[in-house]
Design a protein around this motif. Structure first.
Motif, PDB file in Angstrom:
ATOM      1  N   UNK A 145       0.860  -1.182   0.000  1.00 59.50           N
ATOM      2  CA  UNK A 145       0.000   0.000   0.000  1.00 59.50           C
ATOM      3  C   UNK A 145       0.897   1.233   0.000  1.00 59.50           C
ATOM      4  N   UNK A 146       1.133   1.786  -1.180  1.00 59.69           N
ATOM      5  CA  UNK A 146       1.951   2.994  -1.339  1.00 59.69           C
ATOM      6  C   UNK A 146       3.317   2.861  -0.661  1.00 59.69           C
ATOM      7  N   UNK A 147       3.935   1.697  -0.802  1.00 59.06           N
ATOM      8  CA  UNK A 147       5.265   1.507  -0.246  1.00 59.06           C
ATOM      9  C   UNK A 147       5.327   1.576   1.267  1.00 59.06           C
ATOM     10  N   UNK A 148       4.185   1.345   1.924  1.00 55.64           N
ATOM     11  CA  UNK A 148       4.163   1.391   3.379  1.00 55.64           C
ATOM     12  C   UNK A 148       4.165   2.793   3.950  1.00 55.64           C
ATOM     13  N   UNK A 149       3.960   3.810   3.103  1.00 48.73           N
ATOM     14  CA  UNK A 149       3.926   5.177   3.614  1.00 48.73           C
ATOM     15  C   UNK A 149       2.755   5.372   4.556  1.00 48.73           C
TER      16      UNK A 149
END
Length: 483
Positions: A145-149
């Motif tokens: 999910x969005x690189x874990x951001x």
């Protein structure tokens, strides 16, 4: 009710481990409590059957949403995460970290239907599970999910998990794979007391309280994400996968003109052998999670004893919860129909049974563990609030955990005359007293929302007292009325 039935054993097991205050003699005494009637009146059978059909529809929708959430950022993101980046998915990581048994996942549907789009499971998984027999809180980023951001909802979910760990003195394990804050929403992430910085504040407070914290760096730890593993007591990093730096290679290039690889800037070998930021080196993810388990086993925490099966099952069928689920938040139901299917042997020692009858309070046993039950049976009147205050203080004095069943009535309209205004003022004063009693109670508290959750009444029913965890049962249109 279907959600409660599915998670009941997990919630009860976790709840019991949160407190050792109930004495064995009290548990045995619960077997002598009076049996309450949980029979569904025949006149409401058609309502029960309609509720059951609607609950089944809701249950199916619930399962569909869970399957959607498990896909994280979607098939493309999963392919990129597993094949290009050679990393395990977050649920695979948890299977390797936790003991081979069920765990309690917290807020699985957080992040759905937000104004800025869906953020499945808020981009992280949190919950309570056993590691080497020790109950622990886990906070694991989902990098699909969005690189874990971190979105604002991600921060809120993580803070809630830390709060539960603090309240119940539970060791905490962070599986960090995060690109830091989601910058388009940074104004909602950084400046306030309950925003991103609170995560690091909580870490410091937990260390001061001697609550162990372990981090596994199993991906990028960039910007704010870099503080989490470095503030933990022990940290494990995975070779070729884990990195820790405040700014990545592209920003270094832009700022200094230097070309540097992620591995040389903040890789596993650098931090384990040069900087000393991490304590353990794992050549693979499997090795890193084994190392984390070994750390937990060295905490000198006694493993949880096996759950006792020496308790009576409810006399009424728990599958009937689906037919008792209210189909409208404005409706209420006879709370004893729920208690008869929840409590051991359907036994309940009621407190002040004939006073403030719109609130049901008393002592019971849940899977062999003594609890104080506080349950709405209508609006929270003046007398009911005074009764609730007295009972909560009694449980706190005796060290008995509290279980709130919240089904508050809709709020009344503005009073139209002086008499009604005085009545409302007196009721609010009594509710304030109950809120204070709940907030000051130091025993473990769990709130189960089974219907409406309206106004100040909801605060008196556990939401003001830091209940952990809190479950909410969704409505399915209509309800069995009070008898």
């Amino acid at each position: 009710m279907a959600a409660w039935a599915r998670q009941k054993h997990l919630l009860q097991a976790t709840y019991v481990k949160f407190s050792s205050m109930a004495a064995a003699g009290q548990k045995r005494g619960a077997k002598c409590y009076p049996v309450i009637s949980g029979e569904i009146p025949p006149v409401f059978r058609h309502v029960y059957e309609a509720n059951t059909r609607n609950s089944q529809i809701c249950g199916q929708r619930y399962v569909e949403l869970l399957e959607q959430i498990k896909l994280g950022g979607g098939e493309n993101a999963i392919m990129r995460h597993t094949q290009r980046n050679k990393k395990l998915l977050v649920r695979e990581r948890l299977r390797m970290l936790l003991d081979n048994e069920s765990f309690l996942e917290l807020s699985p549907m957080a992040g759905l239907g937000l104004t800025y789009g869906d953020v499945p499971s808020a981009g992280c998984l949190t919950g309570v599970g056993k590691i080497c027999g020790v109950w622990c809180v886990f906070i694991a980023n989902d990098a699909t999910v969005k690189g874990g951001t971190a979105y604002p909802i991600s921060v809120k979910k993580q803070l809630r998990a830390q709060e539960i760990a603090i309240q119940n003195r539970l060791p905490t394990v962070y599986l960090v794979d995060s690109g830091g804050a989601f910058l388009p929403l940074q104004a909602e992430l950084f400046p306030d007391k309950q925003h991103g910085g609170r995560t690091f504040y909580n870490e410091a407070i937990m260390s001061a309280m001697r609550i162990p914290q372990v981090a596994v760096v199993c991906g990028s730890c960039t910007a704010g994400g870099a503080y989490i593993p470095t503030m933990a007591e022990e940290t494990v990093i995975v070779d070729k996968i884990g990195t820790i730096f405040l700014a990545g290679p592209p920003l270094v290039k832009a700022a200094t003109g230097e070309d540097v690889s992620a591995e040389n800037l903040g890789g596993a070998k650098l931090h384990s052998s040069v900087s000393g930021c991490v304590d353990h080196f794992g050549s693979t993810e499997a090795e890193a999670y084994t190392c984390a388990r070994n750390i937990i086993s060295s905490l000198n925490f006694d493993p949880v004893a096996e759950d006792s099966s020496d308790y009576e099952n409810p006399l009424y069928d728990t599958n009937e919860f689906t037919g008792l689920a209210p189909r409208d938040y404005r409706s209420t139901l006879n709370i004893k129909l729920i208690l008869g299917r929840l409590l051991d042997g359907s036994r309940f020692l009621e407190f002040k049974a004939d006073y403030g009858t719109t609130l049901v309070a008393g002592f019971a046993s849940v899977e062999g563990n003594l609890v104080g039950v506080v349950a709405n049976n209508g609006e929270l009147t003046h007398d009911a609030s005074l009764k609730g205050s007295h009972f909560v203080q009694l449980c706190n004095q005796r060290g008995i955990p509290l279980l709130f069943l919240q089904n508050t009535a809709s709020q009344e309209s503005v009073p139209t005359n002086v008499v009604k205004a005085e009545e409302q003022t007196n009721r609010l004063k009594a509710q304030a007293a109950m809120i204070a009693a709940v907030a000051c109670a130091s025993v473990p508290k769990i709130t189960l929302v089974i219907g409406g959750c309206h106004g100040g009444e909801s605060f008196a029913m556990g939401l003001s007292g830091g209940s952990s965890p809190c479950l909410r049962i969704p409505p399915v249109e209509g309800a069995i009325p009070c008898t």
